[in-house]
Design a protein around this motif. Structure first.
Motif, short mmCIF file in Angstrom:
data_model
loop_
_atom_site.label_atom_id
_atom_site.label_comp_id
_atom_site.label_asym_id
_atom_site.label_seq_id
_atom_site.Cartn_x
_atom_site.Cartn_y
_atom_site.Cartn_z
N LEU A 193 -3.72 -9.26 -4.86
CA LEU A 193 -2.72 -10.11 -4.21
C LEU A 193 -2.10 -9.38 -3.03
O LEU A 193 -2.28 -8.16 -2.87
N GLN A 194 -1.39 -10.12 -2.23
CA GLN A 194 -0.68 -9.50 -1.11
C GLN A 194 0.48 -8.66 -1.64
O GLN A 194 0.93 -8.82 -2.78
N LYS A 195 0.95 -7.76 -0.81
CA LYS A 195 2.08 -6.92 -1.20
C LYS A 195 3.30 -7.78 -1.50
O LYS A 195 3.66 -8.67 -0.72
N PHE A 208 7.93 -3.25 -3.49
CA PHE A 208 7.00 -3.50 -4.60
C PHE A 208 7.68 -4.11 -5.83
O PHE A 208 7.06 -4.21 -6.88
N MET A 209 8.94 -4.52 -5.71
CA MET A 209 9.61 -5.22 -6.81
C MET A 209 10.64 -6.20 -6.24
O MET A 209 11.78 -6.28 -6.71
N ARG A 210 10.21 -6.95 -5.24
CA ARG A 210 11.15 -7.83 -4.55
C ARG A 210 11.38 -9.16 -5.26
O ARG A 210 12.18 -9.97 -4.81
N ASP A 234 -11.31 -4.05 -8.87
CA ASP A 234 -11.20 -3.04 -9.92
C ASP A 234 -10.23 -1.93 -9.58
O ASP A 234 -10.14 -0.93 -10.29
N GLY A 235 -9.51 -2.07 -8.46
CA GLY A 235 -8.55 -1.05 -8.08
C GLY A 235 -9.19 0.25 -7.66
O GLY A 235 -8.60 1.32 -7.79
N HIS A 236 -10.42 0.17 -7.12
CA HIS A 236 -11.12 1.39 -6.74
C HIS A 236 -10.42 2.11 -5.58
O HIS A 236 -10.64 3.30 -5.38
N ASP A 237 -9.58 1.38 -4.83
CA ASP A 237 -8.86 2.02 -3.72
C ASP A 237 -7.51 2.58 -4.16
O ASP A 237 -6.73 3.05 -3.34
N LYS A 281 -4.93 0.94 -5.38
CA LYS A 281 -3.78 0.03 -5.20
C LYS A 281 -3.68 -0.92 -6.39
O LYS A 281 -3.71 -2.14 -6.26
N PHE A 282 -3.56 -0.35 -7.58
CA PHE A 282 -3.45 -1.17 -8.79
C PHE A 282 -2.19 -2.02 -8.79
O PHE A 282 -2.17 -3.09 -9.41
#
Length: 611
Positions: free
Chosen positions: A507-509, A120-122, A282-285, A287-288
């Motif tokens: 966006l994608q991971k 998550f910070m590549r 809206d990041g309801h899942d 995964k903000f």
């Protein structure tokens, strides 16, 4: 702290860096000496261009740390081996630099440890130190780094070949991911260590998916029949491609007026089939961290039908209300009694029904003319004056009230809070992706998966429903009603669902497009381009007749022909009067017939008695 075994956090005294001239001389003469702290100097120069807060040192084994004691800095240093990895994102921000010391051979597992550590910070800075000459083995190493970098979307890699025996930096390479991953040999000291390659993507192909959620995204056909795209969100991605020299390609050709539900788009994102979806998230899942910077920070509110004027039929009911009819009845009864008493006292004329309903009292109360007595005395003249004044007052009050109601009719009570909304027949319509539980329970809520239907009925101001909306979309509806005397939909502060709500692009991971997209989003907010794009979208929607400034026919409250139903109250009063008159007429006939029979019976008895 068992999970931090193999991790050492060391604070070292800052080393005195070499001057810029000396470092440039050493670089040009290939005279970087590991024993003289050339890596520390290199890190210091990188810090001058792009500051970082932490150094993450990955080594093949802890013994290597003893040989790398010359990497000195006043910043925290984290030493990790390939057998002990953890997620840095949980405890550090992205302002770090990862220094990887590779052994003599390519170690895929070793590099995979770095990937897991930088999850998550590549897109952070990475410095790879290869301890051999750039021979055929070095070429094989570079290809492997390219392959795994592309696979895990790492874009900021600086590669240094430092042979262990020589202890000097022989070659330096920058990784350039655009338009495809490749190495660029560093030949000059003044070149940046980690250039922002995304500023020129060299026409790299970006797969996008267009979701039609007006006014954020508006698709239409131009005069030549070509599909065009407008809307703040669409213009953002178009500017992204133009500004950073990218090439946009549709994942699937969009169909006008046909929306795709968000869950389907999320599935495509999980499968890495779409790079940038032009749709809200809206990041309801939860995964903000996969979202871009917020494009809209807004409020979710309910737009409900505005109060409308009371119709003509109800206006008559308001005029001829219980209070007005009581005034007429009481006034008529009082004047009937007074007139009948005066007739009985002075003219010895008595009629029981005259005490209840006098043929002179009722017309005077209604402001109508009536036939006065042939020789009225002073008392009757004074009574006629009072009857005239009373009838004049009632007539003027009635005329003024009916004129006011019909020229400027009153409005129904506005639905401006949740209590009024639950008492009203208004049904709230929302899509599943925008629906949020209101702070107060609502009785009439309808959820739909058909986003096209929702957009259409809301855009056409269908007053059969109230709608979920946002404070960023509402200005378009407000501007659409700007020329109307009576607004169709209103927004009230008391009908706020959520006071703070943000929308971004999913966006994608570890997407390589997050950094340039976040940069561009902040810039367009600084320049106010979102408001300008909303105005141009509104103009295009007007030009293509997707919206109109005129009142829709279904809610046209202009002048209309007076219908029979509008006179409902008058017809009710007339029918009631006819019914009462009919009943009185039948009673009079019955009483007259009975009186006639009684008189005939009395005459027969009288004739029988005399005979």
């Amino acid at each position: 702290m068992q999970h931090l075994r193999g991790l050492v956090l060391i604070y070292l005294i800052a080393a005195v860096p070499l001057s810029k001239q000396a470092l440039e001389h050493n670089f040009l003469t290939n005279d970087f000496d590991l024993s003289n702290g050339c890596i520390s100097t290199l890190l210091a120069e990188i810090y001058q261009q792009s500051p970082y807060n932490t150094i993450v040192l990955m080594i093949s084994r802890l013994e290597e740390e003893l040989r790398l004691h010359t990497i000195q800095t006043n910043l925290p240093r984290i030493i990790i081996t390939k057998s002990h990895t953890w997620n840095l994102k949980q405890r550090f921000n992205s302002e770090i630099i990862s220094v990887i010391v590779m052994p003599r051979r390519w170690d895929h597992k070793f590099f995979k440890s770095l990937v897991q550590t930088l999850d998550f910070m590549r897109q952070t800075k990475i410095l790879i130190i290869a301890q051999w000459n750039e021979t055929s083995l070095g070429s094989y190493f570079k290809e492997n780094v390219l392959s795994i970098s592309q696979q895990f979307r790492m874009t900021k890699i600086f590669l240094a070949f430092i042979p262990r025996k020589e202890g000097k930096i022989k070659y330096l390479y920058n990784l350039n991911p655009y338009p495809r991953y490749h190495w660029v040999l560093r030949t000059h000291f003044l070149e940046p260590f980690y250039p922002q390659h995304w500023r020129n993507m060299h026409r790299k192909s970006i797969i996008i998916f267009v979701e039609q959620t007006m006014p954020r995204v508006f698709l239409f056909l131009d005069g030549q029949g070509k599909l065009q795209m407008n809307g703040p969100w669409a213009r953002l991605i178009l500017l992204f491609a133009e500004r950073f020299n990218a090439s946009l390609h549709m994942y699937k050709s969009p169909v006008l007026d046909k929306s795709t539900f968000y869950t389907r788009i999320a599935e495509l994102m999980e499968q890495n089939l779409i790079d940038i979806p032009i749709t809200t998230d809206d990041g309801h899942d939860g995964k903000f961290h996969l979202n871009s910077a917020p494009i809209e920070v807004t409020q979710i509110k309910l737009m409900v039908p505005c109060p409308v004027p009371i119709n003509t039929g109800k206006l008559y009911a308001m005029v001829l209300n219980f209070e007005f009819l009581c005034i007429i009845f009481i006034s008529s009864l009082v004047f009937s009694i007074m007139h009948s008493l005066i007739d009985w006292l002075f003219a010895r004329s008595f009629d029981f029904w005259s005490f209840v309903l006098n043929d002179k009292a009722l017309p005077s109360v209604l402001g109508q003319s009536f036939i006065a007595s042939k020789s009225p005395n002073l008392s009757l003249k004074l009574l006629y004056l009072l009857m005239f004044i009373n009838g004049l007052g009632i007539s003027i009050q009635f005329a003024v009230r009916i004129r006011m109601l019909f020229t400027t009719p009153p409005y129904h009570k506005p639905v401006d809070n949740y209590d009024e909304l639950n008492l009203s027949p208004v049904q709230i319509l929302a899509t599943n992706d925008i629906y949020s539980e209101p702070p107060y329970p609502l009785k009439n809520v309808m959820l739909t998966n058909n986003n096209s239907f929702f957009q259409e009925v809301r855009r056409n101001f269908n007053t059969s429903y109230g709608y979920y909306t946002t404070s960023s979309v509402w200005p378009m509806f407000k501007r659409q009603q700007q020329g109307l005397t009576d607004k169709i939909f209103c927004l009230y502060d008391n009908l706020t669902i959520r006071s703070t709500y943000s929308f971004a692009i999913r966006l994608q991971k570890d997407s390589e497009y997050k950094e340039p997209l976040d940069y561009l989003i902040h810039r367009i907010h600084d320049l106010g381009l979102m408001d300008a794009w909303r105005m141009t979208t509104f103009s295009d929607m007007l030009r293509t007749k997707d919206i109109s400034l005129l009142r829709p026919k279904a809610v046209n409250n202009g002048p209309t022909t007076l219908l029979v139903g509008d006179l409902y109250s008058l017809w009710t009063i007339a029918a009631t009067g006819w019914a009462i008159s009919g009943v009185v007429f039948l009673i009079e006939l019955a009483l007259g017939h009975r009186r006639k029979n009684l008189k005939k019976l009395l005459n027969n008895l009288k004739e029988y008695t005399f005979s």
